[in-house]
Scaffold this active site. Structure first.
Site, PDB file in Angstrom:
ATOM      1  N   ASP A 254       0.863  -1.184   0.000  1.00 19.64           N
ATOM      2  CA  ASP A 254       0.000   0.000   0.000  1.00 19.64           C
ATOM      3  C   ASP A 254       0.894   1.227   0.000  1.00 19.64           C
ATOM      4  O   ASP A 254       2.126   1.108  -0.072  1.00 19.64           O
ATOM      5  CB  ASP A 254      -0.956  -0.002   1.189  1.00 19.64           C
ATOM      6  CG  ASP A 254      -2.312   0.576   0.819  1.00 19.64           C
ATOM      7  OD1 ASP A 254      -2.360   1.756   0.420  1.00 19.64           O
ATOM      8  OD2 ASP A 254      -3.324  -0.143   0.918  1.00 19.64           O
TER       9      ASP A 254
ATOM     10  N   HIS B 154      -2.773   3.487  -4.988  1.00 21.53           N
ATOM     11  CA  HIS B 154      -2.118   3.132  -3.723  1.00 21.53           C
ATOM     12  C   HIS B 154      -0.662   2.761  -3.992  1.00 21.53           C
ATOM     13  O   HIS B 154      -0.149   1.763  -3.480  1.00 21.53           O
ATOM     14  CB  HIS B 154      -2.856   1.990  -3.033  1.00 21.53           C
ATOM     15  CG  HIS B 154      -4.166   2.415  -2.408  1.00 21.53           C
ATOM     16  ND1 HIS B 154      -4.231   3.153  -1.248  1.00 21.53           N
ATOM     17  CD2 HIS B 154      -5.453   2.211  -2.803  1.00 21.53           C
ATOM     18  CE1 HIS B 154      -5.504   3.378  -0.942  1.00 21.53           C
ATOM     19  NE2 HIS B 154      -6.257   2.825  -1.869  1.00 21.53           N
TER      20      HIS B 154
ATOM     21  N   GLU C 231      -9.734   3.004  -5.427  1.00 18.85           N
ATOM     22  CA  GLU C 231      -9.428   4.393  -5.035  1.00 18.85           C
ATOM     23  C   GLU C 231      -8.290   5.007  -5.856  1.00 18.85           C
ATOM     24  O   GLU C 231      -7.313   5.534  -5.314  1.00 18.85           O
ATOM     25  CB  GLU C 231      -9.084   4.437  -3.538  1.00 18.85           C
ATOM     26  CG  GLU C 231     -10.248   4.028  -2.648  1.00 18.85           C
ATOM     27  CD  GLU C 231      -9.904   4.097  -1.165  1.00 18.85           C
ATOM     28  OE1 GLU C 231     -10.800   4.414  -0.369  1.00 18.85           O
ATOM     29  OE2 GLU C 231      -8.731   3.818  -0.807  1.00 18.85           O
TER      30      GLU C 231
END
Length: 794
Positions: free
Chosen positions: A199, A251, A315
């Site tokens: 991440d 990410h 995202e």
């Protein structure tokens, strides 16, 4: 510290009036079929018990079974020969299969316990492993002996994909802690470890081709090939698949630090310490990006044998794509209309790489695109509507919305969370003789834009029903509509934010009050609408399309979780999620669930070695400066961590939403909900409905007296450690509430009343006590409010 012994928990279950279809045995998940003989009996055990296995080799599973029986009984078991004749526990496996668990592994089993012993029959080793966990849950240390109840169980899972996501990227999780969670998963019959390895804040596994990932972007905290293989071996022995996740194309901050040339903007980049949706994103137009992806897939495929590999995909902030002229030109040349199309282009190339290495793609909602093959699997964090759309279009899906265990939420909320999207059952069809009123509302949040929407309450044939519309989301039916007065109404609805209970006060055409999100009050304002709004219908796949829904996963994201409190956050709530994924849909009685969960909580600490109690004791010992921790345990009875994402948003407001924010508060040592407060709600309900219920009144008085007697000791601890100083006002509020509780209990018990002025004064005290302080909420406010309402002139 165990709240109850295994014996006590078992007795509590045995004496409770519990609803069908789940019964009174301390089992979780509840099996598909449980039959007790008319003449109930028990198989008495002793330390001579023996175990035999035929049909397959269960490796060290028999040794683990013996070890755990010894833990549960306190015995030293007598040695046994290999596969002894006339064994106490005889396990028969119909066919020998590859020990590597798969999506379609057969987990069915039957378990029979009678005077002749224990017989387990399973088609494969996987069913036998599940049966052994059920058997262990049934062992009872009674008043005279240790025994197993006579019972016949036939069991199989409702869904084949029953997962748990562990996030090792945000905060690193040591190997032993991961293994312990795998043991817990096996006990709960969860069968997929979704291992989130990369991440923005860290890259957590070694790469031979790209060594700078761990050299520059891991803070020295990562897993070697050998360690990851060890986790796979450990999980496989327990019938659990391991699905690794590398997050692409977003990410990507950790990748940016190590290999900035792969990103869509030049940088420079430094290690990202803050949480949130960040801008670094891989460049889908560069061949080097796909060489990187190829290397990652190749290296992971060599370690993780499961057929699925998770590529994240969620995202994606497309700012870098939009600001890069070369990328925009590429999109124009390839007729890619927008950033979603560009991400689909990236995923098509990635899917080809996965196929080359005999892997199937799993990703979050954002990867869903008609250009991708039906073989991909969508994991939904956006909810049942998104998942329903996936299923309707012929794609496979699993649900995580509603199963986020990093959020403190009531276990009952997770337990009510149904995988298959549900319709409205005509709750919003307004007949001619119905009377409907609709209200618009605005709810400001601590982070992000305010929530807007409306709710509609309908009276028809003497009953109230209703629904709620959040802007941009589908309509939901509301439950438990309660008109507390002509001007105040409350109801319940489960939302993506958790259990949501609006408490609305009506003043002419305006409304005020708050939405209770879990245990936290969020003030709202609004006004009456002239017409009932048009809503968005839920997306409900038909019966054949529902077969595309493979199950779900609990998720434990690690922004607010570190290894020393990992078990506190995860257990025992994960057992309730596991039951939703394993057991029949109509196994849904929350009171029954809580009674069994109490027993399983204690059992899992003894038999499985889960550390939700010991970790809390360690944290309380630290906070108490090695003094007596009893005052903190008593204080914790009244208190819960602030639910929903309230704690994260408060940290964000304070500028502390980052990797190095200490997770050392009292809130970090607390379980998601207080079992004492839940019991108090039950006692308050009983006392309000029957003022002569002396047992409930006595139980409430006992709790309030205990809290009052604890005040001076708790205040002394608050003075002894700066990390507890902020809890001093909370301790003082709990003391006030205990005094109020004693008075209200006595009033309700003798059917006394208070005048409006006194009720308003006490309500102000309760409202003040209900505010979030140092990231906690005094949840005891809510049973007190029930008692207070009962003192109004009837």
């Amino acid at each position: 510290m165990l709240r109850y012994s295994l014996l006590t928990a078992g007795l509590l279950l045995g004496t409770s009036a519990l609803a069908a279809p789940a019964g009174d045995l301390p089992l979780m998940p509840w099996p598909a079929s449980v039959e007790r003989p008319a003449k109930q009996g028990a198989l008495v055990l002793n330390n001579h018990l023996s175990i035999s296995v035929s049909g397959d080799d269960l490796d060290d599973a028999v040794g683990r079974l013996r070890q755990r029986i010894a833990l549960q009984t306190g015995w030293t078991l007598q040695p046994q020969a290999d596969n002894p004749p006339n064994a106490t526990i005889a396990i028969t496996i119909a066919q020998k299969v590859d020990p590597l668990p798969k999506l379609d592994s057969d987990e069915r089993y039957t378990l029979t316990i009678d005077a002749n012993g224990v017989k387990i029959a399973a088609n494969t080793r996987f069913g036998a492993l599940r049966a052994m966990e059920t058997l262990l849950q049934l062992i009872q240390n009674g008043t005279e002996n240790t025994s197993l109840p006579w019972v016949t169980i036939a069991d199989s899972p409702r869904f084949p994909w029953r997962g748990l996501l562990l996030d090792s990227a945000r905060h690193f999780v040591p190997l032993d802690d991961i293994k312990r969670q795998i043991d817990g998963m096996a006990a709960a019959k969860l069968n997929v470890l979704h291992w989130h390895l990369t991440d923005d804040q860290g890259w957590r596994f070694t790469s031979k081709r790209y060594p700078r990932l761990t050299q520059l972007a891991s803070d020295g905290l990562y897993y070697t090939d050998a360690q990851m293989r060890e986790i796979v071996r450990y999980a496989t022995a327990r019938g659990i698949r391991v699905v690794p996740e590398i997050d692409m194309p977003g990410h990507a901050s950790a990748i940016a630090v190590a290999y900035p040339e792969l990103l869509s903007a030049p940088g420079p980049y430094a290690m990202e310490r803050h949480w949130g949706v960040l801008k670094p994103v891989l460049d889908p137009t560069k061949p080097a990006t796909y060489a990187f992806a190829e290397a990652m897939v190749s290296e992971l495929a060599a370690i993780f044998p499961d057929a699925y590999l998770h590529i994240g995909g969620d995202e994606v902030d497309d700012t870098q794509w939009k600001n890069n002229p070369a990328i925009q030109q590429f999109m124009h040349e390839h007729q890619l209309a927008d950033s979603h199309a560009l991400q689909a282009y990236f995923n098509r190339k990635l899917e080809t790489i996965l196929e080359k290495h005999h892997r199937q793609m799993v990703g979050w909602d954002e990867i869903f695109h008609p250009d991708l093959p039906k073989s991909i699997l969508i994991q939904s964090w956006q909810g049942q509507d998104a998942l329903g759309d996936v299923a309707k279009q012929g794609y496979k899906g699993i649900l995580s919305t509603g199963f986020y265990l990093d959020q403190p939420q009531y276990t009952a909320y997770h337990y009510r969370n149904e995988i298959v999207p549900q319709g409205l059952n005509n709750v919003d069809v307004i007949a001619d003789n119905d009377s409907a009123q609709s209200w618009a509302f605005t709810l400001p949040r601590l982070k992000g834009s305010p929530l807007e929407g409306s709710f509609t309450l309908i009276k028809g044939e003497g009953k109230w029903r209703g629904f709620i519309d959040f802007k941009g989301k589908s309509r939901r039916a509301v439950q438990d509509i309660d008109w507390r007065s002509d001007r105040q109404v409350s109801f319940r609805v489960d939302t993506w934010m958790g259990e949501t209970r609006p408490v609305i006060t009506i003043n002419d055409d305006k409304i005020s009050g708050y939405f209770l999100l879990g245990n936290v009050r969020y003030p709202i304002s609004g006004a009456r609408l002239d017409d009932v709004p048009k809503g968005i219908a839920p997306v409900v796949p038909d019966a054949s399309q529902q077969a595309n829904l493979l199950g779900g996963e609990a998720a434990l994201w690690a922004e607010n979780v570190v290894a020393p409190v990992l078990d506190i956050k995860l257990w025992p709530r994960a057992f309730a999620v596991a039951e939703r994924l394993w057991s029949a849909q109509d196994v849904n009685d929350s009171d029954n669930m809580y009674a069994r969960l109490q027993a399983i909580d204690s059992w899992s600490a003894v038999s499985v070695g889960l550390q939700q109690h010991s970790q809390q004791q360690v944290q309380f010992t630290r906070l108490a400066n090695n003094a007596d921790t009893v005052p903190l345990h008593i204080l914790a009875q009244a208190i819960e961590p602030a639910q929903y994402y309230t704690r994260q948003h408060l940290k964000f407001q304070a500028g502390n939403y980052h990797q190095f924010e200490p997770l050392n508060r009292f809130a970090d040592a607390l379980t998601a909900e207080s079992s004492t407060v839940r019991q108090m709600n039950q006692w308050a309900n009983r006392l309000v409905s029957d003022a002569e219920d002396s047992a409930s009144a006595g139980a409430l008085r006992h709790v309030f007296n205990r809290w009052q007697n604890n005040t001076s000791d708790a205040l002394a601890l608050c003075e002894s450690n700066y990390q507890l100083k902020a809890m001093k006002p909370v301790v003082q509020e709990v003391d006030k509430l205990a005094s109020i509780g004693l008075r209200l209990t006595d009033l309700v018990a003798r059917q006394g009343t208070l005048d409006d002025e006194e009720i308003a004064a006490i309500q102000r005290e309760l409202d003040n006590a209900a505010q979030v302080q140092d990231e906690v909420v005094i949840a005891a406010v809510y049973p007190l409010e029930k008692l207070l309402r009962a003192t109004a002139n009837r």
